[in-house]
Design a protein around this motif. Structure first.
Motif, PDB file in Angstrom:
ATOM      1  N   MET A   1       7.228 -13.515 -65.335  1.00 56.63           N
ATOM      2  CA  MET A   1       7.414 -12.616 -64.191  1.00 56.63           C
ATOM      3  C   MET A   1       8.866 -12.164 -64.143  1.00 56.63           C
ATOM      4  SD  MET A   1       6.562 -13.420 -60.233  1.00 56.63           S
ATOM      5  CE  MET A   1       4.978 -14.064 -60.748  1.00 56.63           C
ATOM      6  N   SER A   2       9.118 -10.865 -64.236  1.00 56.08           N
ATOM      7  CA  SER A   2      10.480 -10.386 -64.355  1.00 56.08           C
ATOM      8  C   SER A   2      11.183 -10.369 -62.998  1.00 56.08           C
ATOM      9  CB  SER A   2      10.481  -8.983 -64.963  1.00 56.08           C
ATOM     10  OG  SER A   2       9.928  -8.064 -64.061  1.00 56.08           O
ATOM     11  N   ARG A   3      12.493 -10.566 -63.061  1.00 59.16           N
ATOM     12  CA  ARG A   3      13.305 -10.497 -61.852  1.00 59.16           C
ATOM     13  C   ARG A   3      13.275  -9.085 -61.272  1.00 59.16           C
ATOM     14  NH1 ARG A   3      19.292 -12.834 -62.166  1.00 59.16           N
ATOM     15  NH2 ARG A   3      18.042 -14.695 -62.566  1.00 59.16           N
ATOM     16  N   MET A   4      13.207  -8.063 -62.149  1.00 59.79           N
ATOM     17  CA  MET A   4      13.163  -6.677 -61.689  1.00 59.79           C
ATOM     18  C   MET A   4      11.926  -6.417 -60.832  1.00 59.79           C
ATOM     19  SD  MET A   4      14.604  -3.741 -61.540  1.00 59.79           S
ATOM     20  CE  MET A   4      15.861  -3.884 -62.822  1.00 59.79           C
ATOM     21  N   PHE A   5      10.776  -6.958 -61.259  1.00 58.31           N
ATOM     22  CA  PHE A   5       9.542  -6.781 -60.487  1.00 58.31           C
ATOM     23  C   PHE A   5       9.700  -7.383 -59.091  1.00 58.31           C
ATOM     24  CE2 PHE A   5       5.544  -8.565 -58.959  1.00 58.31           C
ATOM     25  CZ  PHE A   5       4.727  -7.440 -58.955  1.00 58.31           C
ATOM     26  N   LEU A   6      10.251  -8.579 -59.002  1.00 60.95           N
ATOM     27  CA  LEU A   6      10.426  -9.235 -57.712  1.00 60.95           C
ATOM     28  C   LEU A   6      11.394  -8.448 -56.837  1.00 60.95           C
ATOM     29  CD1 LEU A   6       9.691 -11.658 -55.984  1.00 60.95           C
ATOM     30  CD2 LEU A   6      11.562 -12.924 -57.066  1.00 60.95           C
ATOM     31  N   ARG A   7      12.477  -7.960 -57.425  1.00 58.98           N
ATOM     32  CA  ARG A   7      13.442  -7.177 -56.670  1.00 58.98           C
ATOM     33  C   ARG A   7      12.805  -5.886 -56.131  1.00 58.98           C
ATOM     34  NH1 ARG A   7      17.130  -7.465 -53.408  1.00 58.98           N
ATOM     35  NH2 ARG A   7      17.858  -9.252 -54.657  1.00 58.98           N
ATOM     36  N   GLU A   8      12.014  -5.227 -56.962  1.00 64.76           N
ATOM     37  CA  GLU A   8      11.314  -4.016 -56.529  1.00 64.76           C
ATOM     38  C   GLU A   8      10.389  -4.297 -55.344  1.00 64.76           C
ATOM     39  OE1 GLU A   8      10.579  -0.780 -60.094  1.00 64.76           O
ATOM     40  OE2 GLU A   8       9.071  -2.314 -59.696  1.00 64.76           O
ATOM     41  N   MET A   9       9.661  -5.395 -55.434  1.00 62.80           N
ATOM     42  CA  MET A   9       8.716  -5.725 -54.374  1.00 62.80           C
ATOM     43  C   MET A   9       9.440  -5.988 -53.060  1.00 62.80           C
ATOM     44  SD  MET A   9       5.528  -5.640 -55.351  1.00 62.80           S
ATOM     45  CE  MET A   9       4.736  -6.689 -54.149  1.00 62.80           C
ATOM     46  N   ILE A  10      10.494  -6.754 -53.111  1.00 63.35           N
ATOM     47  CA  ILE A  10      11.238  -7.078 -51.888  1.00 63.35           C
ATOM     48  C   ILE A  10      11.830  -5.813 -51.275  1.00 63.35           C
ATOM     49  CG2 ILE A  10      13.261  -8.281 -50.994  1.00 63.35           C
ATOM     50  CD1 ILE A  10      12.648 -10.528 -52.998  1.00 63.35           C
ATOM     51  N   GLU A  11      12.402  -4.954 -52.096  1.00 65.46           N
ATOM     52  CA  GLU A  11      12.973  -3.705 -51.592  1.00 65.46           C
ATOM     53  C   GLU A  11      11.894  -2.812 -50.974  1.00 65.46           C
ATOM     54  OE1 GLU A  11      15.113  -1.863 -54.743  1.00 65.46           O
ATOM     55  OE2 GLU A  11      16.820  -3.250 -54.601  1.00 65.46           O
ATOM     56  N   ALA A  12      10.711  -2.790 -51.582  1.00 65.44           N
ATOM     57  CA  ALA A  12       9.621  -1.977 -51.037  1.00 65.44           C
ATOM     58  C   ALA A  12       9.216  -2.469 -49.650  1.00 65.44           C
ATOM     59  CB  ALA A  12       8.425  -2.007 -51.983  1.00 65.44           C
ATOM     60  N   TYR A  13       9.125  -3.786 -49.482  1.00 70.14           N
ATOM     61  CA  TYR A  13       8.783  -4.327 -48.169  1.00 70.14           C
ATOM     62  C   TYR A  13       9.857  -3.993 -47.143  1.00 70.14           C
ATOM     63  CZ  TYR A  13       4.597  -7.041 -49.251  1.00 70.14           C
ATOM     64  OH  TYR A  13       3.317  -7.414 -49.577  1.00 70.14           O
ATOM     65  N   ARG A  14      11.109  -4.095 -47.533  1.00 68.13           N
ATOM     66  CA  ARG A  14      12.189  -3.838 -46.593  1.00 68.13           C
ATOM     67  C   ARG A  14      12.263  -2.359 -46.208  1.00 68.13           C
ATOM     68  NH1 ARG A  14      17.649  -6.840 -46.693  1.00 68.13           N
ATOM     69  NH2 ARG A  14      17.381  -6.070 -44.573  1.00 68.13           N
ATOM     70  N   ARG A  40      -0.490 -11.893 -60.360  1.00 65.17           N
ATOM     71  CA  ARG A  40       0.079 -11.598 -61.677  1.00 65.17           C
ATOM     72  C   ARG A  40      -0.125 -12.764 -62.640  1.00 65.17           C
ATOM     73  NH1 ARG A  40       3.598  -7.433 -62.568  1.00 65.17           N
ATOM     74  NH2 ARG A  40       4.926  -8.666 -63.951  1.00 65.17           N
ATOM     75  N   VAL A  41       0.001 -13.981 -62.132  1.00 67.55           N
ATOM     76  CA  VAL A  41      -0.250 -15.160 -62.967  1.00 67.55           C
ATOM     77  C   VAL A  41      -1.732 -15.241 -63.324  1.00 67.55           C
ATOM     78  CG1 VAL A  41      -0.131 -17.676 -63.067  1.00 67.55           C
ATOM     79  CG2 VAL A  41       1.706 -16.383 -61.946  1.00 67.55           C
ATOM     80  N   ALA A  42      -2.591 -15.084 -62.311  1.00 71.33           N
ATOM     81  CA  ALA A  42      -4.037 -15.171 -62.548  1.00 71.33           C
ATOM     82  C   ALA A  42      -4.500 -14.071 -63.497  1.00 71.33           C
ATOM     83  CB  ALA A  42      -4.781 -15.079 -61.209  1.00 71.33           C
ATOM     84  N   HIS A  43      -3.931 -12.883 -63.372  1.00 74.89           N
ATOM     85  CA  HIS A  43      -4.317 -11.743 -64.218  1.00 74.89           C
ATOM     86  C   HIS A  43      -3.985 -12.020 -65.685  1.00 74.89           C
ATOM     87  CE1 HIS A  43      -5.393  -7.545 -64.844  1.00 74.89           C
ATOM     88  NE2 HIS A  43      -4.278  -7.362 -65.540  1.00 74.89           N
ATOM     89  N   ARG A  44      -2.826 -12.602 -65.929  1.00 74.15           N
ATOM     90  CA  ARG A  44      -2.453 -12.940 -67.312  1.00 74.15           C
ATOM     91  C   ARG A  44      -3.394 -13.994 -67.891  1.00 74.15           C
ATOM     92  NH1 ARG A  44       4.133 -13.296 -67.667  1.00 74.15           N
ATOM     93  NH2 ARG A  44       4.510 -11.062 -67.395  1.00 74.15           N
ATOM     94  N   LEU A  45      -3.718 -14.974 -67.093  1.00 77.18           N
ATOM     95  CA  LEU A  45      -4.636 -16.006 -67.570  1.00 77.18           C
ATOM     96  C   LEU A  45      -6.016 -15.408 -67.847  1.00 77.18           C
ATOM     97  CD1 LEU A  45      -3.633 -18.875 -65.115  1.00 77.18           C
ATOM     98  CD2 LEU A  45      -3.160 -18.788 -67.580  1.00 77.18           C
ATOM     99  N   TRP A  46      -6.455 -14.513 -66.980  1.00 75.48           N
ATOM    100  CA  TRP A  46      -7.772 -13.883 -67.138  1.00 75.48           C
ATOM    101  C   TRP A  46      -7.858 -13.113 -68.445  1.00 75.48           C
ATOM    102  CZ3 TRP A  46     -12.317 -14.130 -64.551  1.00 75.48           C
ATOM    103  CH2 TRP A  46     -13.257 -13.114 -64.760  1.00 75.48           C
ATOM    104  N   HIS A  47      -6.824 -12.343 -68.742  1.00 76.49           N
ATOM    105  CA  HIS A  47      -6.819 -11.550 -69.969  1.00 76.49           C
ATOM    106  C   HIS A  47      -6.351 -12.355 -71.182  1.00 76.49           C
ATOM    107  CE1 HIS A  47      -7.975  -7.672 -68.309  1.00 76.49           C
ATOM    108  NE2 HIS A  47      -7.219  -7.955 -67.261  1.00 76.49           N
ATOM    109  N   GLY A  48      -5.930 -13.577 -70.950  1.00 71.94           N
ATOM    110  CA  GLY A  48      -5.589 -14.468 -72.055  1.00 71.94           C
ATOM    111  C   GLY A  48      -6.749 -15.360 -72.448  1.00 71.94           C
ATOM    112  N   ARG A  49      -7.957 -14.987 -72.000  1.00 71.03           N
ATOM    113  CA  ARG A  49      -9.203 -15.697 -72.345  1.00 71.03           C
ATOM    114  C   ARG A  49      -9.296 -17.081 -71.704  1.00 71.03           C
ATOM    115  NH1 ARG A  49     -12.531 -11.712 -73.653  1.00 71.03           N
ATOM    116  NH2 ARG A  49     -11.627 -10.338 -75.245  1.00 71.03           N
ATOM    117  N   THR A  50      -8.420 -17.371 -70.754  1.00 77.49           N
ATOM    118  CA  THR A  50      -8.554 -18.625 -69.988  1.00 77.49           C
ATOM    119  C   THR A  50      -9.052 -18.242 -68.591  1.00 77.49           C
ATOM    120  OG1 THR A  50      -6.201 -18.456 -69.479  1.00 77.49           O
ATOM    121  CG2 THR A  50      -6.838 -19.922 -71.272  1.00 77.49           C
TER     122      THR A  50
END
Length: 234
Positions: A1-14, A40-50
Motif C-alpha cells: 500500500m503506497s504512502r501516496m495513496f494514503l495521502r490522497e485519501m486523507i486529503e480527499a476527506y479533508r 485493498r488488501v482483500a482485493h490483492r489476495l482475491w486476485h492472487g488466487r487466495t
C-alpha cells in the motif's frame, strides 16, 4: 500500500468533509477510509488466487467498519465513503476515481448468473444515503443519485436522478459552472421539481385555465341571450 495513496485519501476527506479537522483524525476515526484500506488488501489476495483469505479479510473489514465490500470489487482513487454504516458493494461492481458514497448505499446485482451483474460507477459520481443502484448498469461521469433513490437503468453523465424508480431532474445544466459542484447526499439543494410533480403542476395549471374560461363564458351568456332572441325569425 503506497504512502501516496494514503495521502490522497486523507486529503480527499479533508477537502470534502468540513468536520475533518486534522490528518490524524481522518486516519484514526473515519471508517470509510479504513474500509477502503482493508479492501485493498482483500482485493490483492482475491486476485492472487487466495480467495478464501481475501474473503476473510473482507469479512473482518465488515465487522470492523459496518461497510461490506466484496474483495472482487474494483475501487478507484480517492473514493470516499461518508459515515459508511450499511454500505454494500458487490463482487463485480466497478468504481472510478473521486466517487462519493453515503451510508446505506447498495451497489447490488439483479441476477444470480456468473459474470458482470453489478453497477459500473464512473468518475466523480455522488450517491446519496440509502440509494440502491442495481444491475449491470453504467452511472455516467459526475452523475448525482439522490438519497433513497432506486436506480435500475443507466444514468447519463452530468445527470441528477431522484425517486423510485429514479428519474432525471431538470437542474438547468446550461447555467452550471464547468466544474461539477458537490451536492450533499447527491440531492440538489437549490429549488428543483421532481419530474412527476412538474407534470402534475402543468396539468393543474391547464385545468385552472379551462375552468376560468368556462366561468367567463357562463358570465357572458346572459348578456348575449337577449340579442340572440332579437335576431330570431318571427
Amino acid at each position: 500500500m503506497s504512502r501516496m495513496f494514503l495521502r490522497e485519501m486523507i486529503e480527499a476527506y479533508r477537502q470534502r468533509d468540513p468536520a475533518a479537522r486534522s490528518d490524524l483524525e481522518v486516519l484514526l476515526c473515519y471508517p470509510g477510509l479504513h474500509a477502503v484500506l482493508i479492501h485493498r488488501v482483500a482485493h490483492r489476495l482475491w486476485h492472487g488466487r487466495t480467495r478464501l483469505l481475501g474473503r476473510l479479510v473482507s469479512n473482518f473489514g465488515r465487522w470492523a467498519t459496518g461497510i461490506e465490500i466484496h474483495p472482487g470489487a474494483t475501487i478507484g482513487r480517492r473514493c470516499i465513503i461518508d459515515h459508511g454504516m450499511g454500505v454494500v458493494i458487490g463482487e463485480t461492481a466497478e468504481l472510478g476515481d473521486d466517487v462519493y458514497l453515503y451510508h446505506q448505499v447498495t451497489l447490488g446485482g439483479t441476477s444470480s448468473e456468473q459474470g458482470k451483474r453489478h453497477p459500473t460507477v464512473a468518475n466523480g459520481v455522488i450517491i446519496g444515503a440509502g440509494a440502491k443502484v442495481l444491475g449491470a448498469i453504467l452511472i455516467g461521469e459526475n452523475a448525482r443519485i439522490g438519497a433513497n433513490a432506486v436506480v435500475v437503468a443507466e444514468v447519463p453523465a452530468n445527470t441528477t436522478v431522484v425517486g423510485i424508480p429514479a428519474r432525471p431532474v431538470d437542474r438547468g445544466n446550461a447555467a452550471r459552472p464547468p466544474k461539477p459542484r458537490f451536492d450533499p447526499y447527491g440531492t440538489p439543494c437549490d429549488p428543483c421539481l421532481d419530474p412527476l410533480l412538474h407534470e402534475i403542476e402543468m396539468l393543474r395549471g391547464e385545468m385552472n385555465d379551462l375552468e376560468r374560461r368556462v366561468a367567463d363564458r357562463e358570465v357572458a351568456r346572459p348578456a348575449l341571450e337577449p340579442s340572440l332572441r332579437d335576431t330570431e325569425p318571427r
